[in-house]
Design a protein around this motif. Structure first.
Motif, PDB file in Angstrom:
ATOM      1  N   LEU A 102       0.797  -1.218   0.051  1.00 44.10           N
ATOM      2  CA  LEU A 102      -0.154   0.097   0.093  1.00 44.10           C
ATOM      3  C   LEU A 102       0.687   1.385   0.079  1.00 44.10           C
ATOM      4  CD1 LEU A 102      -2.666  -1.132   2.703  1.00 44.10           C
ATOM      5  CD2 LEU A 102      -3.023  -0.795   0.069  1.00 44.10           C
ATOM      6  N   VAL A 103       1.824   1.237   0.737  1.00 42.58           N
ATOM      7  CA  VAL A 103       2.888   2.322   0.566  1.00 42.58           C
ATOM      8  C   VAL A 103       3.651   2.733  -0.674  1.00 42.58           C
ATOM      9  CG1 VAL A 103       4.857   3.154   1.512  1.00 42.58           C
ATOM     10  CG2 VAL A 103       3.414   2.108   3.115  1.00 42.58           C
ATOM     11  N   CYS A 104       4.079   1.383  -1.178  1.00 38.93           N
ATOM     12  CA  CYS A 104       4.475   1.554  -2.649  1.00 38.93           C
ATOM     13  C   CYS A 104       3.384   1.875  -3.391  1.00 38.93           C
ATOM     14  CB  CYS A 104       4.968   0.022  -3.176  1.00 38.93           C
ATOM     15  SG  CYS A 104       6.305  -0.454  -1.997  1.00 38.93           S
ATOM     16  N   TYR A 105       2.244   1.579  -3.335  1.00 43.08           N
ATOM     17  CA  TYR A 105       1.322   2.026  -4.209  1.00 43.08           C
ATOM     18  C   TYR A 105       1.034   3.616  -4.152  1.00 43.08           C
ATOM     19  CZ  TYR A 105      -3.708   2.635  -5.967  1.00 43.08           C
ATOM     20  OH  TYR A 105      -4.867   2.793  -6.661  1.00 43.08           O
ATOM     21  N   ALA A 106       1.099   4.025  -2.937  1.00 47.81           N
ATOM     22  CA  ALA A 106       1.033   5.547  -2.827  1.00 47.81           C
ATOM     23  C   ALA A 106       2.252   6.129  -3.346  1.00 47.81           C
ATOM     24  CB  ALA A 106       1.089   5.979  -1.199  1.00 47.81           C
ATOM     25  N   ARG A 107       3.377   5.616  -3.397  1.00 48.69           N
ATOM     26  CA  ARG A 107       4.550   6.397  -3.940  1.00 48.69           C
ATOM     27  C   ARG A 107       4.341   6.351  -5.412  1.00 48.69           C
ATOM     28  NH1 ARG A 107       9.877   4.046  -0.459  1.00 48.69           N
ATOM     29  NH2 ARG A 107       9.271   5.075   1.457  1.00 48.69           N
ATOM     30  N   THR A 108       3.770   5.188  -5.999  1.00 50.38           N
ATOM     31  CA  THR A 108       3.655   5.211  -7.588  1.00 50.38           C
ATOM     32  C   THR A 108       2.680   6.179  -7.951  1.00 50.38           C
ATOM     33  OG1 THR A 108       4.195   2.753  -7.398  1.00 50.38           O
ATOM     34  CG2 THR A 108       2.957   3.718  -9.467  1.00 50.38           C
ATOM     35  N   VAL A 109       1.859   6.383  -7.390  1.00 51.49           N
ATOM     36  CA  VAL A 109       0.837   7.506  -7.748  1.00 51.49           C
ATOM     37  C   VAL A 109       1.447   8.783  -7.663  1.00 51.49           C
ATOM     38  CG1 VAL A 109      -1.377   8.705  -6.744  1.00 51.49           C
ATOM     39  CG2 VAL A 109      -1.299   6.090  -6.845  1.00 51.49           C
ATOM     40  N   ILE A 110       2.174   9.142  -6.583  1.00 49.58           N
ATOM     41  CA  ILE A 110       2.748  10.500  -6.506  1.00 49.58           C
ATOM     42  C   ILE A 110       3.930  10.768  -7.666  1.00 49.58           C
ATOM     43  CG2 ILE A 110       4.083  12.017  -5.035  1.00 49.58           C
ATOM     44  CD1 ILE A 110       2.874  10.658  -2.476  1.00 49.58           C
ATOM     45  N   HIS A 111       4.693  10.007  -7.672  1.00 49.98           N
ATOM     46  CA  HIS A 111       6.192   9.955  -8.356  1.00 49.98           C
ATOM     47  C   HIS A 111       5.902   9.345  -9.801  1.00 49.98           C
ATOM     48  CE1 HIS A 111       7.897  11.576  -4.820  1.00 49.98           C
ATOM     49  NE2 HIS A 111       7.563  10.506  -4.217  1.00 49.98           N
TER      50      HIS A 111
END
Length: 276
Positions: A102-111
């Protein structure tokens, strides 16, 4: 949209329109080119009203798309934090992987996804970490009542998150088709052209300039507003930014420290995988 560039566009359009009016005014007869001013005003009213009605509906449609994209981005981030909490009730073997994904998902969305949306190149790609969470979920065998309730809740949250992601991505595609843009621009050009026939050599230049300049400012600024609403993802004033997801990541890390300590993430700061 950069406000400086938008202001320059409005200024240039206004200057061109006023210059054209003053040039035409030099050779215009007294009282304008129209012999029947009332009839000309009636025709102009039809043109302006038709353009205003069409523009109003399109602005409403574009604003609705803009608001849907904004709401989708905020909802997606909110559901992500809720899924993190739900994951803590899963069996121990699945708890840590799901939380990390889930944290990696959020990072992908942002960057990754956000720059792609700004450039219009997001396409139909699925979320890598969304797929990873689904694969892990398939290995979960909920046994206790708590685990079963969490499993069912996660599925509902996943469906809601995917819908929110779709709303966010849909805003990057724009809702105004090219033919509609052509009609709007042609209508605006026709109104400017029609205005030139109201040039009156007997009227003061400042009055003629104000009349044409007012129309130019209103039409050009409204069309720019329409472009802004149809392209919500940019770094300028009013552009949609991943603020909600950035806040979501901070919340995830805070919650991770509370429930289990530092997460072992399978991705770098940009959300790209670091191991197979």
């Amino acid at each position: 949209m950069n406000l400086v560039w938008a202001g320059l566009v409005v200024l240039v359009v206004t200057v061109i329109a006023i210059t054209a009016m003053l040039l035409v005014r030099r050779r215009a007869p007294a009282g304008s080119y129209f012999e029947d001013g009332d009839r000309a005003a009636g025709v102009f009213g039809v043109l302006a009203t038709g353009f205003a009605v069409l523009l109003g509906f399109v602005v409403f449609l574009a604003f609705e798309s803009y608001d849907t994209a904004r709401t989708g981005a905020e909802t997606e981030a909110q559901i992500l934090t809720q899924q993190f909490e739900t994951a803590q009730f899963f069996p121990r073997a699945a708890r840590a992987p799901l939380s990390s994904y889930l944290v990696c998902y959020a990072r992908t969305v942002i960057h990754q996804e956000w720059p792609q949306m700004e450039s219009g190149a997001i396409g139909d790609n699925v979320s890598l970490w969304g797929v990873a969470t689904f694969r892990t979920l398939r290995t979960v065998d909920p046994r206790s009542a708590t685990e079963q309730a969490a499993f069912s809740k996660w599925l509902d949250q996943r469906a809601d998150r995917e819908q929110a992601r779709t709303d966010r991505i849909h805003g990057a595609e724009g809702v105004i088709p090219v033919p509609l843009w052509i009609v709007l621009l042609l209508s605006a050009a026709m109104i400017f052209y029609f205005m030139l026939f109201f040039a009156d050599s007997a009227e003061r230049a400042v009055v003629q300039a104000t009349m044409m300049g007012g129309v130019a400012v209103v039409i050009s600024s409204t069309l720019l507003l329409l472009y802004f609403l149809d392209n919500p993802y940019h770094s300028g004033v009013g552009g949609l930014r991943p603020v909600a997801m950035e806040r979501g990541i901070r919340i995830l890390h805070q919650e991770a420290n509370v429930v289990g300590g530092k997460l072992s993430l399978p991705c770098d700061e940009r959300g790209s995988p670091t191991r197979g």
